[in-house]
Design an enzyme around this catalytic site. Structure first.
Site: not given
Ligand code: TTP
Ligand code: MG
Length: 353
Positions: A105-106, A11
């Site tokens: 992103d994951e 992730d």
């Molecule tokens: P996530 O992996 O949930 O968050 P992140 O990568 O920003 O942070 P973390 O380090 O905690 O993993 O989500 C990935 C991407 O998806 C995030 O950068 C933006 C998008 N996203 C949204 O657009 N709306 C949301 O509510 C969430 C949770 C994520």
């Molecule tokens: Mg993330």
């Protein structure tokens, strides 16, 4: 003894924000969020500097500005995130073809039986994160575990830019004190409900039984009970495994006219688009509409298609309705077929982590 699997969950750290910081030096040392900038907009995500102020994903921009007045909000560049996502996926493919992307992103990777690094999933995850950093200038976190459920939770443990390995021997201890809200499928409301019945951790669930959990969490009860022991037999939904995506709805009252069915298709189509976001990498090969009639017989009409579009679904609906012979419509389903790729089978297995 059956060999346990080796699953890696990768992730990216504050993905959209990290890309913006990478591409614009002036954004690197400020609390940063990505989202709409209008008065009613909501944040997509924010960097770790902003998180110190309590700013979070999905938070209204107004609230975020109250928590952190110096917050810089930039609008997102979806096309760039998609491109980076494809680059990340290309890195994954160096190590395995068994990849299940969950979002841009994951992804889950199954590296059971990999030859690289003598089959050490720990070293493979480290190398993938190093490749991402060296080549894309972004950081990722990883969870390494015998199944998807534990790997997903583990990748969050040492974020950002960290990794957590849960070996088969560690699984039981790892889940025992896990707060229930960490379990995918348990949202804040369900966690609250479970707490009302005295369940706050996996240890509490273990001491209970499926029959006790069913009135509280419904169909999720057997899975919840298994998860509390760290058990999750779900395979990865890879390109090889997933050949289609289907979404359907059963009506509380049978539909009888074309107009009603068309509205139902419009709603289903919106839901399908949301589901499709997770499978953006898939190549669509077919669209289909399924109808179930009030005598419980069903029919499906399909057509070759490289896209997912609403008008094709509506045309297929009209064709399917010609077979209704004035029977009521109990259920409508929309399906997408995917072209699939061949993947080499797993052969040798290694016992080290
Ligand atoms: P996530 O992996 O949930 O968050 P992140 O990568 O920003 O942070 P973390 O380090 O905690 O993993 O989500 C990935 C991407 O998806 C995030 O950068 C933006 C998008 N996203 C949204 O657009 N709306 C949301 O509510 C969430 C949770 C994520
Ligand atoms: Mg993330």
């Amino acid at each position: 003894m059956t060999q346990s699997r080796k699953i890696i969950h990768i992730d990216m750290d504050c993905f959209y924000a990290a890309v913006e910081m990478r591409d614009n030096e002036s954004l690197r040392n400020v609390p940063l969020a990505v989202g709409g900038t209008g008065p009613r907009s909501v944040l997509c995500t924010c960097n770790y500097q902003a998180r110190k102020f309590g700013v979070r994903s999905a938070m209204p921009a107004i609230k975020a500005m109250q928590l952190c007045p110096e917050l810089v909000i930039v609008s997102g560049r979806m096309a760039v995130y998609q491109e980076v996502s494809a680059q990340i996926r290309a890195i994954f493919q160096r190590y395995t073809q068994l990849i299940e992307p969950l979002s841009l992103d994951e992804a889950f990777l199954d590296v059971t039986g990999n030859k690289a690094f003598n089959g050490s999933a720990t070293l493979i995850a480290e190398q993938i994160r190093r490749d991402i950093f060296n080549e894309l200038n972004l950081t990722a976190s990883a969870g390494v575990a015998p199944n998807k459920f534990i790997a997903k939770i583990a990748s969050d443990e040492n974020k950002p830019n960290g990794q957590c390995v849960v070996t088969p021997a560690d699984v039981s201890g790892f889940v025992e004190n896990l707060p229930l809200k960490k379990i995918p499928g348990i949202g804040p409301k369900t966690a609250q409900k479970l707490l009302g019945y005295g369940f706050s951790s996996c240890a509490d669930i273990r001491a209970s039984a499926v029959a006790v959990l069913t009135p509280i969490v419904g169909k999720f009860a057997p899975a919840l009970y298994q998860r509390s022991f760290g058990i999750d037999h779900r395979q990865l939904e890879t390109d090889r495994v997933r050949k289609s995506l289907a979404i359907e709805t059963t009506f509380s009252q049978d539909l009888s006219c074309e107009k009603e069915c068309e509205s139902a298709v419009e709603l289903l189509y919106q839901k399908l688009l949301l589901r499709l976001e997770k499978h953006q990498h898939m190549m669509i090969s077919k669209q289909g509409v399924k109808l179930k009639f009030n005598d419980f017989t069903q029919t499906t009409v399909e057509q070759q298609s490289q896209r997912c579009d609403e008008s094709t679904f509506k045309q297929l609906l009209v064709k399917a309705l010609l077979r209704s012979q004035s029977r009521g419509i109990r259920l409508i389903g929309l399906t997408l077929g995917f072209a699939h790729h061949d993947v080499k089978e797993i052969k040798q297995l290694s016992l080290s982590w």
